[in-house]
Design a protein around this motif. Structure first.
Motif, PDB file in Angstrom:
ATOM      1  N   ALA A   1      37.324  37.313  39.820  1.00  9.10           N
ATOM      2  CA  ALA A   1      38.741  37.529  39.510  1.00  9.10           C
ATOM      3  C   ALA A   1      39.631  36.511  40.217  1.00  9.10           C
ATOM      4  O   ALA A   1      40.696  36.153  39.708  1.00  9.10           O
ATOM      5  CB  ALA A   1      39.149  38.945  39.900  1.00  9.10           C
ATOM      6  N   ASP A   2      39.209  36.022  41.379  1.00  9.14           N
ATOM      7  CA  ASP A   2      40.000  35.029  42.104  1.00  9.14           C
ATOM      8  C   ASP A   2      40.011  33.674  41.405  1.00  9.14           C
ATOM      9  O   ASP A   2      40.908  32.867  41.644  1.00  9.14           O
ATOM     10  CB  ASP A   2      39.465  34.841  43.526  1.00  9.14           C
ATOM     11  CG  ASP A   2      39.694  36.066  44.392  1.00  9.14           C
ATOM     12  OD1 ASP A   2      40.385  37.003  43.923  1.00  9.14           O
ATOM     13  OD2 ASP A   2      39.185  36.082  45.521  1.00  9.14           O
TER      14      ASP A   2
ATOM     15  N   LEU B   1      39.871  33.286  37.968  1.00  6.66           N
ATOM     16  CA  LEU B   1      40.321  33.345  36.574  1.00  6.66           C
ATOM     17  C   LEU B   1      41.586  32.528  36.344  1.00  6.66           C
ATOM     18  O   LEU B   1      41.768  31.952  35.280  1.00  6.66           O
ATOM     19  CB  LEU B   1      40.539  34.796  36.158  1.00  6.66           C
ATOM     20  CG  LEU B   1      39.256  35.623  36.054  1.00  6.66           C
ATOM     21  CD1 LEU B   1      39.588  37.068  35.729  1.00  6.66           C
ATOM     22  CD2 LEU B   1      38.335  35.040  34.998  1.00  6.66           C
ATOM     23  N   ASN B   2      42.468  32.466  37.313  1.00 11.43           N
ATOM     24  CA  ASN B   2      43.708  31.706  37.160  1.00 11.43           C
ATOM     25  C   ASN B   2      43.683  30.381  37.914  1.00 11.43           C
ATOM     26  O   ASN B   2      44.691  29.692  37.975  1.00 11.43           O
ATOM     27  CB  ASN B   2      44.898  32.545  37.630  1.00 11.43           C
ATOM     28  CG  ASN B   2      45.087  33.769  36.766  1.00 11.43           C
ATOM     29  OD1 ASN B   2      44.876  33.722  35.559  1.00 11.43           O
ATOM     30  ND2 ASN B   2      45.464  34.870  37.377  1.00 11.43           N
ATOM     31  N   ALA B   3      42.545  30.037  38.489  1.00 13.07           N
ATOM     32  CA  ALA B   3      42.435  28.782  39.242  1.00 13.07           C
ATOM     33  C   ALA B   3      42.298  27.610  38.280  1.00 13.07           C
ATOM     34  O   ALA B   3      41.842  27.758  37.143  1.00 13.07           O
ATOM     35  CB  ALA B   3      41.226  28.834  40.175  1.00 13.07           C
ATOM     36  N   SER B   4      42.685  26.454  38.747  1.00 14.38           N
ATOM     37  CA  SER B   4      42.523  25.252  37.926  1.00 14.38           C
ATOM     38  C   SER B   4      41.040  24.881  37.857  1.00 14.38           C
ATOM     39  O   SER B   4      40.265  25.252  38.745  1.00 14.38           O
ATOM     40  CB  SER B   4      43.323  24.096  38.527  1.00 14.38           C
ATOM     41  OG  SER B   4      42.728  23.679  39.733  1.00 14.38           O
TER      42      SER B   4
ATOM     43  N   SER C   1      36.600  42.658  37.677  1.00 15.15           N
ATOM     44  CA  SER C   1      37.652  41.964  36.931  1.00 15.15           C
ATOM     45  C   SER C   1      37.808  42.491  35.515  1.00 15.15           C
ATOM     46  O   SER C   1      38.740  42.093  34.821  1.00 15.15           O
ATOM     47  CB  SER C   1      37.360  40.464  36.882  1.00 15.15           C
ATOM     48  OG  SER C   1      36.204  40.222  36.097  1.00 15.15           O
TER      49      SER C   1
ATOM     50  N   ARG D   1      36.035  41.766  32.966  1.00 16.98           N
ATOM     51  CA  ARG D   1      35.883  40.625  32.069  1.00 16.98           C
ATOM     52  C   ARG D   1      34.440  40.504  31.612  1.00 16.98           C
ATOM     53  O   ARG D   1      33.519  40.861  32.339  1.00 16.98           O
ATOM     54  CB  ARG D   1      36.272  39.320  32.772  1.00 16.98           C
ATOM     55  CG  ARG D   1      37.672  39.235  33.237  1.00 16.98           C
ATOM     56  CD  ARG D   1      38.602  38.929  32.110  1.00 16.98           C
ATOM     57  NE  ARG D   1      39.952  38.822  32.578  1.00 16.98           N
ATOM     58  CZ  ARG D   1      40.807  37.941  32.132  1.00 16.98           C
ATOM     59  NH1 ARG D   1      40.467  37.085  31.224  1.00 16.98           N
ATOM     60  NH2 ARG D   1      42.028  37.932  32.599  1.00 16.98           N
TER      61      ARG D   1
END
Length: 112
Positions: A55-56, A58-61, A106, A108
């Motif tokens: 989950a950490d 998922l929004n990382a580049s 997450s 997902r």
């Protein structure tokens, strides 16, 4: 006076045409070696880091997520198996197996 080498003009022309290309390919190989060394260094740095929950990331580049160790907990879907056949690895034929993994933290579905 006779030349040391009595070359035909075709051989000389071919050599003059190929020489710049071969020199360029040599420099390209040196650049690729530097790129691979940088990738190996990035991989080694990330391998020393602790695993993070998926989950950490998922929004990382993509640059931040590259080579990161991931911690997941969940289950595999037994009905969502994909076989990629006719793959060659180390000179041997085989297949790759992909499966959907549901990460409970997450919520997902991930292809593993």
């Amino acid at each position: 006076m006779k030349l040391l080498w009595d070359l035909e003009w075709k051989t000389t022309a071919l050599t003059l045409c190929l020489l710049p290309s071969l020199v360029w390919l040599g420099f390209w190989q040196l650049e690729r070696a530097e790129e691979k060394a940088l990738l190996a260094q990035q991989y080694a740095v990330q391998a020393r880091q602790l695993a993070v929950p998926v989950a950490d990331l998922l929004n990382a580049s993509p640059a931040d997520a590259r080579f990161r160790r991931v911690r997941m907990s969940g289950y595999f879907d037994p009905d969502a198996v994909v076989l990629l056949d006719n793959q060659i690895r180390d000179g041997r034929y085989g297949h790759d197996v992909f499966n959907v993994f549901y990460d409970t933290a997450s919520q997902r579905a991930l292809l593993v």
